[in-house]
Design a protein around this motif. Structure first.
Motif, PDB file in Angstrom:
ATOM      1  N   UNK A  67       0.833  -1.207   0.000  1.00  4.64           N
ATOM      2  CA  UNK A  67       0.000   0.000   0.000  1.00  4.64           C
ATOM      3  C   UNK A  67       0.860   1.246   0.000  1.00  4.64           C
ATOM      4  N   UNK A  68       1.981   1.200  -0.700  1.00  6.38           N
ATOM      5  CA  UNK A  68       2.861   2.359  -0.768  1.00  6.38           C
ATOM      6  C   UNK A  68       2.078   3.579  -1.227  1.00  6.38           C
ATOM      7  N   UNK A  69       2.516   4.717  -0.777  1.00 12.50           N
ATOM      8  CA  UNK A  69       1.803   5.949  -1.089  1.00 12.50           C
ATOM      9  C   UNK A  69       2.126   6.423  -2.504  1.00 12.50           C
ATOM     10  N   UNK A  70       1.082   6.672  -3.249  1.00 10.05           N
ATOM     11  CA  UNK A  70       1.195   7.265  -4.577  1.00 10.05           C
ATOM     12  C   UNK A  70       0.257   8.458  -4.610  1.00 10.05           C
ATOM     13  N   UNK A  71       0.672   9.507  -5.299  1.00  8.20           N
ATOM     14  CA  UNK A  71      -0.199  10.664  -5.445  1.00  8.20           C
ATOM     15  C   UNK A  71      -1.347  10.324  -6.372  1.00  8.20           C
ATOM     16  N   UNK A  72      -2.540  10.764  -6.015  1.00 10.03           N
ATOM     17  CA  UNK A  72      -3.715  10.557  -6.865  1.00 10.03           C
ATOM     18  C   UNK A  72      -3.567  11.407  -8.123  1.00 10.03           C
ATOM     19  N   UNK A  73      -4.066  10.927  -9.255  1.00 11.60           N
ATOM     20  CA  UNK A  73      -4.022  11.766 -10.457  1.00 11.60           C
ATOM     21  C   UNK A  73      -4.904  12.992 -10.261  1.00 11.60           C
ATOM     22  N   UNK A  74      -4.464  14.110 -10.807  1.00  8.74           N
ATOM     23  CA  UNK A  74      -5.241  15.358 -10.743  1.00  8.74           C
ATOM     24  C   UNK A  74      -6.116  15.414 -11.990  1.00  8.74           C
ATOM     25  N   UNK A  75      -7.403  15.670 -11.809  1.00 11.46           N
ATOM     26  CA  UNK A  75      -8.363  15.674 -12.911  1.00 11.46           C
ATOM     27  C   UNK A  75      -8.820  17.108 -13.172  1.00 11.46           C
ATOM     28  N   UNK A 134      -0.569  12.703 -13.887  1.00  5.02           N
ATOM     29  CA  UNK A 134       0.073  11.773 -12.970  1.00  5.02           C
ATOM     30  C   UNK A 134       1.459  12.309 -12.609  1.00  5.02           C
ATOM     31  N   UNK A 135       1.694  12.560 -11.326  1.00  3.32           N
ATOM     32  CA  UNK A 135       3.001  13.055 -10.867  1.00  3.32           C
ATOM     33  C   UNK A 135       3.879  11.935 -10.315  1.00  3.32           C
ATOM     34  N   UNK A 136       3.428  10.692 -10.467  1.00  4.26           N
ATOM     35  CA  UNK A 136       4.169   9.536  -9.962  1.00  4.26           C
ATOM     36  C   UNK A 136       5.160   9.021 -10.997  1.00  4.26           C
ATOM     37  N   UNK A 137       6.109   8.232 -10.534  1.00  3.97           N
ATOM     38  CA  UNK A 137       7.119   7.610 -11.396  1.00  3.97           C
ATOM     39  C   UNK A 137       6.626   6.299 -12.017  1.00  3.97           C
ATOM     40  N   UNK A 138       5.342   5.995 -11.839  1.00  5.30           N
ATOM     41  CA  UNK A 138       4.744   4.768 -12.371  1.00  5.30           C
ATOM     42  C   UNK A 138       3.439   5.110 -13.085  1.00  5.30           C
ATOM     43  N   UNK A 139       3.057   4.267 -14.043  1.00  7.00           N
ATOM     44  CA  UNK A 139       1.778   4.432 -14.731  1.00  7.00           C
ATOM     45  C   UNK A 139       0.636   4.177 -13.751  1.00  7.00           C
ATOM     46  N   UNK A 140      -0.497   4.879 -13.967  1.00  3.21           N
ATOM     47  CA  UNK A 140      -1.689   4.655 -13.157  1.00  3.21           C
ATOM     48  C   UNK A 140      -2.873   4.359 -14.081  1.00  3.21           C
ATOM     49  N   UNK A 141      -3.330   3.098 -14.120  1.00  2.00           N
ATOM     50  CA  UNK A 141      -4.527   2.787 -14.904  1.00  2.00           C
ATOM     51  C   UNK A 141      -5.768   3.405 -14.245  1.00  2.00           C
ATOM     52  N   UNK A 194      -2.772   6.598 -17.298  1.00  2.00           N
ATOM     53  CA  UNK A 194      -1.971   7.823 -17.285  1.00  2.00           C
ATOM     54  C   UNK A 194      -0.515   7.418 -17.123  1.00  2.00           C
ATOM     55  N   UNK A 195       0.290   7.730 -18.133  1.00  2.00           N
ATOM     56  CA  UNK A 195       1.703   7.345 -18.092  1.00  2.00           C
ATOM     57  C   UNK A 195       2.414   8.093 -16.963  1.00  2.00           C
ATOM     58  N   UNK A 196       3.544   7.545 -16.588  1.00  3.71           N
ATOM     59  CA  UNK A 196       4.317   8.149 -15.505  1.00  3.71           C
ATOM     60  C   UNK A 196       4.701   9.580 -15.866  1.00  3.71           C
ATOM     61  N   UNK A 197       4.561  10.472 -14.907  1.00  7.35           N
ATOM     62  CA  UNK A 197       4.899  11.890 -15.073  1.00  7.35           C
ATOM     63  C   UNK A 197       4.241  12.478 -16.330  1.00  7.35           C
ATOM     64  N   UNK A 198       3.024  12.056 -16.607  1.00 13.54           N
ATOM     65  CA  UNK A 198       2.369  12.505 -17.832  1.00 13.54           C
ATOM     66  C   UNK A 198       0.915  12.879 -17.630  1.00 13.54           C
ATOM     67  N   UNK A 199       0.294  13.217 -18.753  1.00 13.70           N
ATOM     68  CA  UNK A 199      -1.112  13.608 -18.780  1.00 13.70           C
ATOM     69  C   UNK A 199      -1.828  12.788 -19.848  1.00 13.70           C
TER      70      UNK A 199
END
Length: 162
Positions: free
Chosen positions: A19-27, A52-59, A85-90
């Protein structure tokens, strides 16, 4: 009080690591347009940006949302986001809203709108996926934006994110 079982400590550590902390995507809502119009109704397509401000993709899994025009709820729905949302992307995705004109008298010109909802997303890792699939942990990112929509041009104006 019972002593803690030695097998519970590694299990708890493993669960917390999953359950590592990841930032939620900003919409953000970046556009809207009328895509269909008949005597019975209108379909608006809202364009949203997920950042997405994380270093990993977020489906992005599922979106629940509601639309109000001039303070009246005219649409609510749930749909698959169909985006990662790709890592560090929009990533852009679309949300349609069908408005029944028998229920809502569409005025000419500017209409106040409010689009609100939440996006369920998946964080990386096997444990996080297991918890997600079991319905134990489903992280969400909420959005709410209001402003005006000019029905003569189908364009957004003066958008605000409270």
């Amino acid at each position: 009080m019972r002593p803690t079982s030695p097998t519970l400590i590694p299990l708890a550590t493993l669960l917390l690591a999953g359950c590592s902390a990841y930032d939620a995507p900003k919409i953000d809502i970046v556009g809207a347009r009328i895509t269909q119009e008949t005597a019975q109704g209108v379909v608006l397509d809202f364009t949203l940006d997920a950042t997405n401000t994380n270093e990993v993709d977020l489906p992005l899994e599922r979106v629940r949302y509601a639309l109000r025009l001039n303070g009246q709820r005219v649409f609510s729905g749930t749909r698959s986001a169909e985006a990662t949302v790709r890592r560090l992307g929009t990533q852009q995705f679309m949300l349609p809203a069908a408005i029944d004109l028998a229920e809502f008298d569409m005025p000419e010109g500017d209409v106040e709108y409010e689009l609100s909802g939440s996006v369920v997303y998946v964080t990386p890792g096997e444990i996080a996926q297991i918890l997600f699939d079991a319905g134990v942990r489903k992280p969400r990112s909420s959005f709410r934006q209001s402003g005006t929509l000019d029905f003569s041009t189908g364009q957004l104006g003066n958008t605000e994110s409270p």
